[in-house]
Design a protein around this motif. Structure first.
Motif, short mmCIF file in Angstrom:
data_model
loop_
_atom_site.label_atom_id
_atom_site.label_comp_id
_atom_site.label_asym_id
_atom_site.label_seq_id
_atom_site.Cartn_x
_atom_site.Cartn_y
_atom_site.Cartn_z
N LEU A 156 -2.55 -10.14 -9.85
CA LEU A 156 -3.87 -10.76 -10.01
C LEU A 156 -4.97 -9.90 -9.40
N ALA A 157 -4.69 -9.24 -8.29
CA ALA A 157 -5.68 -8.34 -7.69
C ALA A 157 -5.97 -7.16 -8.62
N TRP A 158 -4.92 -6.61 -9.22
CA TRP A 158 -5.11 -5.51 -10.16
C TRP A 158 -5.91 -5.97 -11.37
N ILE A 207 -5.87 -6.78 -1.01
CA ILE A 207 -5.20 -8.00 -1.47
C ILE A 207 -3.83 -7.67 -2.05
N ALA A 208 -3.76 -6.62 -2.86
CA ALA A 208 -2.49 -6.23 -3.47
C ALA A 208 -1.48 -5.78 -2.42
N LEU A 209 -1.93 -5.03 -1.43
CA LEU A 209 -1.02 -4.60 -0.36
C LEU A 209 -0.54 -5.77 0.47
N ALA A 210 -1.42 -6.75 0.72
CA ALA A 210 -1.01 -7.94 1.46
C ALA A 210 0.02 -8.74 0.66
N PHE A 260 -2.64 4.26 -10.69
CA PHE A 260 -3.10 4.89 -11.93
C PHE A 260 -4.55 4.55 -12.21
N THR A 261 -4.90 3.28 -12.06
CA THR A 261 -6.26 2.83 -12.33
C THR A 261 -7.26 3.48 -11.38
N ILE A 262 -6.91 3.52 -10.10
CA ILE A 262 -7.82 4.13 -9.12
C ILE A 262 -7.96 5.63 -9.38
N SER A 263 -6.90 6.29 -9.83
CA SER A 263 -7.00 7.72 -10.11
C SER A 263 -7.96 7.99 -11.27
N THR A 264 -8.06 7.05 -12.21
CA THR A 264 -8.99 7.26 -13.33
C THR A 264 -10.44 7.19 -12.88
N LEU A 265 -10.70 6.54 -11.75
CA LEU A 265 -12.08 6.50 -11.24
C LEU A 265 -12.59 7.90 -10.94
#
Length: 125
Positions: A13-15, A58-61, A112-117
């Motif tokens: 959900l965070a992603w 949030i995802a790491l938690a 992957f998503t963060i790398s596209t930033l």
């Protein structure tokens, strides 16, 4: 049961939230202004970094919670004649494993998503 549900859903959900909020922000930013005047990469924008940082925490938690859930129930004894209490334990063990897998997959998608930033242009030319 709450911890298991949160352990399953937190990272996916965070992603999803990160994707949707970033997409909406980019659509508005590229549609309202001249695309040439907008920064070339989303990674250069503090807003995108803030959105990504909050949702990544949030995802790491959620992944940490999924890991703790799995560690807590992984040693449940397996038998062929399961009583109702043992069936509940097996279900709990299954849900903890699913939560851990979902969170790890979501973290890979997050990476992957963060790398596209930092690689893909923010607005199409």
């Amino acid at each position: 049961m709450k911890a298991l549900t949160i352990g399953i859903l937190a990272a996916p959900l965070a992603w999803t939230a990160q994707e949707l909020v970033s997409y909406g922000f980019v659509s508005r930013l590229c549609g309202d202004t001249n695309a040439a005047a907008v920064q070339h990469f989303a990674g250069a924008s503090p807003m995108f970094l803030l959105i990504s940082a909050i949702t990544l925490v949030i995802a790491l938690a959620g992944t940490w919670l999924g890991w703790n859930n799995w560690r807590r129930v992984r040693d449940v004894r397996r038998e062929s004649n399961l009583e109702p209490r043992e069936i509940h334990a097996e279900r709990t063990r299954f849900m903890a494993r699913v939560g851990l897998i979902c969170n790890v997959v979501a973290l890979c998608a997050f990476a992957f998503t963060i790398s596209t930033l930092f690689v893909a242009p923010l607005c199409p030319a």
